[in-house]
Design an enzyme around this catalytic site. Sequence first.
Site, PDB file in Angstrom:
ATOM      1  N   THR A   5       0.894  -1.077  -0.147  1.00  0.00           N
ATOM      2  CA  THR A   5      -0.190   0.056  -0.042  1.00  0.00           C
ATOM      3  C   THR A   5       0.935   1.226  -0.109  1.00  0.00           C
ATOM      4  O   THR A   5       2.076   1.238  -0.207  1.00  0.00           O
ATOM      5  CB  THR A   5      -1.076   0.048   1.168  1.00  0.00           C
ATOM      6  OG1 THR A   5      -1.940   1.079   0.867  1.00  0.00           O
ATOM      7  CG2 THR A   5      -0.260  -0.036   2.326  1.00  0.00           C
TER       8      THR A   5
ATOM      9  N   LYS B  83       3.569   1.250  -3.842  1.00  0.00           N
ATOM     10  CA  LYS B  83       3.142   0.573  -4.996  1.00  0.00           C
ATOM     11  C   LYS B  83       3.875   0.445  -6.274  1.00  0.00           C
ATOM     12  O   LYS B  83       4.002  -0.140  -6.930  1.00  0.00           O
ATOM     13  CB  LYS B  83       1.577   0.892  -5.270  1.00  0.00           C
ATOM     14  CG  LYS B  83       0.676   0.315  -4.321  1.00  0.00           C
ATOM     15  CD  LYS B  83      -0.860   0.904  -4.755  1.00  0.00           C
ATOM     16  CE  LYS B  83      -1.776   0.580  -3.424  1.00  0.00           C
ATOM     17  NZ  LYS B  83      -3.026   0.832  -3.735  1.00  0.00           N
TER      18      LYS B  83
ATOM     19  N   ASN C  14       0.026  -3.810  -6.065  1.00  0.00           N
ATOM     20  CA  ASN C  14      -0.559  -3.916  -4.874  1.00  0.00           C
ATOM     21  C   ASN C  14      -0.319  -5.380  -4.228  1.00  0.00           C
ATOM     22  O   ASN C  14      -0.961  -5.786  -3.105  1.00  0.00           O
ATOM     23  CB  ASN C  14      -1.620  -3.249  -4.529  1.00  0.00           C
ATOM     24  CG  ASN C  14      -2.928  -4.278  -4.992  1.00  0.00           C
ATOM     25  OD1 ASN C  14      -2.815  -5.194  -6.075  1.00  0.00           O
ATOM     26  ND2 ASN C  14      -4.078  -3.983  -4.880  1.00  0.00           N
TER      27      ASN C  14
ATOM     28  N   ASP D 285      -6.523  -3.398  -7.637  1.00  0.00           N
ATOM     29  CA  ASP D 285      -7.363  -2.162  -7.114  1.00  0.00           C
ATOM     30  C   ASP D 285      -8.533  -2.114  -8.325  1.00  0.00           C
ATOM     31  O   ASP D 285      -9.611  -1.619  -7.959  1.00  0.00           O
ATOM     32  CB  ASP D 285      -6.415  -1.030  -7.277  1.00  0.00           C
ATOM     33  CG  ASP D 285      -5.772  -0.814  -6.042  1.00  0.00           C
ATOM     34  OD1 ASP D 285      -5.998  -1.428  -4.934  1.00  0.00           O
ATOM     35  OD2 ASP D 285      -4.398  -0.233  -6.148  1.00  0.00           O
TER      36      ASP D 285
ATOM     37  N   GLY E 209      -1.233   8.296  -9.179  1.00  0.00           N
ATOM     38  CA  GLY E 209      -0.994   6.830  -9.276  1.00  0.00           C
ATOM     39  C   GLY E 209      -2.401   6.027  -9.007  1.00  0.00           C
ATOM     40  O   GLY E 209      -2.283   4.959  -9.637  1.00  0.00           O
ATOM     41  N   ALA E 210      -3.043   6.762  -8.170  1.00  0.00           N
ATOM     42  CA  ALA E 210      -4.283   5.788  -7.992  1.00  0.00           C
ATOM     43  C   ALA E 210      -5.304   5.687  -9.197  1.00  0.00           C
ATOM     44  O   ALA E 210      -5.709   4.609  -9.591  1.00  0.00           O
ATOM     45  CB  ALA E 210      -5.026   6.407  -6.856  1.00  0.00           C
TER      46      ALA E 210
ATOM     47  N   ARG F  34      -6.309  18.942 -11.298  1.00  0.00           N
ATOM     48  CA  ARG F  34      -5.748  20.132 -11.083  1.00  0.00           C
ATOM     49  C   ARG F  34      -4.801  20.483 -12.039  1.00  0.00           C
ATOM     50  O   ARG F  34      -4.668  21.725 -12.823  1.00  0.00           O
ATOM     51  CB  ARG F  34      -5.345  20.311  -9.800  1.00  0.00           C
ATOM     52  CG  ARG F  34      -4.800  21.622  -9.195  1.00  0.00           C
ATOM     53  CD  ARG F  34      -4.542  21.533  -7.543  1.00  0.00           C
ATOM     54  NE  ARG F  34      -3.452  20.591  -7.288  1.00  0.00           N
ATOM     55  CZ  ARG F  34      -3.180  20.223  -6.096  1.00  0.00           C
ATOM     56  NH1 ARG F  34      -3.715  20.919  -5.217  1.00  0.00           N
ATOM     57  NH2 ARG F  34      -2.215  19.243  -6.023  1.00  0.00           N
TER      58      ARG F  34
ATOM     59  N   MET G 138     -12.674   6.920  -3.958  1.00  0.00           N
ATOM     60  CA  MET G 138     -11.957   5.525  -3.755  1.00  0.00           C
ATOM     61  C   MET G 138     -11.495   5.323  -2.474  1.00  0.00           C
ATOM     62  O   MET G 138     -10.893   4.283  -2.118  1.00  0.00           O
ATOM     63  CB  MET G 138     -10.821   5.717  -4.808  1.00  0.00           C
ATOM     64  CG  MET G 138     -11.046   5.345  -6.317  1.00  0.00           C
ATOM     65  SD  MET G 138      -9.723   5.783  -7.422  1.00  0.00           S
ATOM     66  CE  MET G 138      -8.726   4.455  -7.037  1.00  0.00           C
TER      67      MET G 138
HETATM   68  P1  ATR Z   1      -2.176   8.804  -5.539  1.00  0.00           P
HETATM   69  O1  ATR Z   1      -1.025   7.787  -5.462  1.00  0.00           O
HETATM   70  O2  ATR Z   1      -3.314   8.877  -4.269  1.00  0.00           O
HETATM   71  O3  ATR Z   1      -2.932   9.169  -6.789  1.00  0.00           O
HETATM   72  P2  ATR Z   1      -0.491  11.134  -6.290  1.00  0.00           P
HETATM   73  O4  ATR Z   1      -0.033  10.266  -7.635  1.00  0.00           O
HETATM   74  O5  ATR Z   1       0.276  12.021  -5.710  1.00  0.00           O
HETATM   75  O6  ATR Z   1      -1.071  10.162  -5.458  1.00  0.00           O
HETATM   76  O7  ATR Z   1      -1.830  11.646  -6.912  1.00  0.00           O
HETATM   77  C1  ATR Z   1      -2.611  12.967  -6.327  1.00  0.00           C
HETATM   78  C2  ATR Z   1      -3.832  13.419  -7.146  1.00  0.00           C
HETATM   79  O8  ATR Z   1      -4.587  13.902  -6.163  1.00  0.00           O
HETATM   80  C3  ATR Z   1      -3.463  14.285  -8.194  1.00  0.00           C
HETATM   81  O9  ATR Z   1      -4.322  13.988  -9.259  1.00  0.00           O
HETATM   82  C4  ATR Z   1      -3.487  15.541  -7.412  1.00  0.00           C
HETATM   83  O10 ATR Z   1      -3.617  16.613  -8.342  1.00  0.00           O
HETATM   84  P3  ATR Z   1      -2.238  17.358  -8.983  1.00  0.00           P
HETATM   85  O11 ATR Z   1      -1.918  16.275 -10.001  1.00  0.00           O
HETATM   86  O12 ATR Z   1      -2.852  18.564  -9.710  1.00  0.00           O
HETATM   87  O13 ATR Z   1      -1.351  17.537  -8.157  1.00  0.00           O
HETATM   88  C5  ATR Z   1      -4.657  15.426  -6.671  1.00  0.00           C
HETATM   89  N1  ATR Z   1      -4.851  16.358  -5.473  1.00  0.00           N
HETATM   90  C6  ATR Z   1      -4.010  16.248  -4.340  1.00  0.00           C
HETATM   91  N2  ATR Z   1      -4.361  17.584  -3.437  1.00  0.00           N
HETATM   92  C7  ATR Z   1      -5.390  18.138  -4.322  1.00  0.00           C
HETATM   93  C8  ATR Z   1      -6.199  19.264  -3.897  1.00  0.00           C
HETATM   94  N3  ATR Z   1      -6.003  19.991  -2.704  1.00  0.00           N
HETATM   95  N4  ATR Z   1      -6.939  19.596  -4.887  1.00  0.00           N
HETATM   96  C9  ATR Z   1      -7.265  19.016  -6.088  1.00  0.00           C
HETATM   97  N5  ATR Z   1      -6.523  18.076  -6.324  1.00  0.00           N
HETATM   98  C10 ATR Z   1      -5.703  17.422  -5.571  1.00  0.00           C
END
Ligand code: ATR
Length: 275
Positions: free
Chosen positions: A61, A65, A86, A102, A130-131, A152, A215
């Site tokens: 986790t 991953k 995973n 997943d 990544g998720a 974003r 999720m």
């Molecule tokens: P994970 O493994 O959980 O997917 P990650 O690869 O760091 O972690 O991705 C996090 C996701 O949540 C991204 O899509 C991120 O947006 P950005 O690509 O713009 O960074 C999104 N995210 C995290 N915090 C956010 C926030 N406060 N508002 C909008 N999107 C957010």
Amino acid sequence: MDNYAVVGFPVRHSKSPMIHRMFAEQTKQVLTYDRIEVAPEEFIAKVEAFFAGGGKGLNITVPHKERAWEMVDWRSPNAEKAGAVNTLYRLPDGRLAGANTDGVGLVRDIEQNHGCSLENMTVLILGAGGAVRGLLPRLIAARPGRIIIANRTVSKAVTLKTLFADQFTIDVSAYDSLEELAPDWIINGSSAGLQGGMPDLPATLITNHTCCYDMVYAPGGTVFQHWAKKSGARLALDGTGMLVEQAAESFYIWRGVRPETGPVLQALHKLLSDQ
Ligand code: ATR
């Protein structure tokens, strides 16, 4: 006795030991399932030591991953494209194998537990990390009509679009240009909820036929679930079903036996409502 564990950082809140122990009891499999907390720099050494000591399988986790994906000798086709693993186990010839359950977990929860279909549906995904990448192979296999990834940072959504272009034409969007979309499903894969927030979405996005899926899960519901309910969504689901279904798929890979997920999901809901 066959040993299994979940590896994460942190991992003390993981519900995987409870879930797998219930699966084992139900299917009369004799095994142990523990939690192993490992910092990123120690991950590879700890995994190698676990298998060298006769361990049979690991769930991986956050935040390991992607590293698990890099270290395996063989990946399932889903895992190959998912870029994250995973579930670890040994192949009969001794090679370390990686799977990603997943996406199966999400699709099975939606289709089997909730009796809904994704076929021909317009599916909006929030987030492009990544998720989200991890679930796309199975989501595409569920044959939605349209997938839109909103993020974003739009360039990250474009990267996913390019990566999956040979399988599906994914559309990308910023959060503030979704007014006209009217999606059938909204799947929240952004990690904004971890800081108690959620992406800033237009109020017109949800109608009374929209189904929303987060999720992740939280006692009392997630921020995204509360927003979906307040906005009048038809369904506002959390990730507990996905958690139990991905675990069931890992259990099946390891043991060749498919546990019944319903009673375990019920126990998990009860545990979370008591917290
Ligand atoms: P994970 O493994 O959980 O997917 P990650 O690869 O760091 O972690 O991705 C996090 C996701 O949540 C991204 O899509 C991120 O947006 P950005 O690509 O713009 O960074 C999104 N995210 C995290 N915090 C956010 C926030 N406060 N508002 C909008 N999107 C957010």
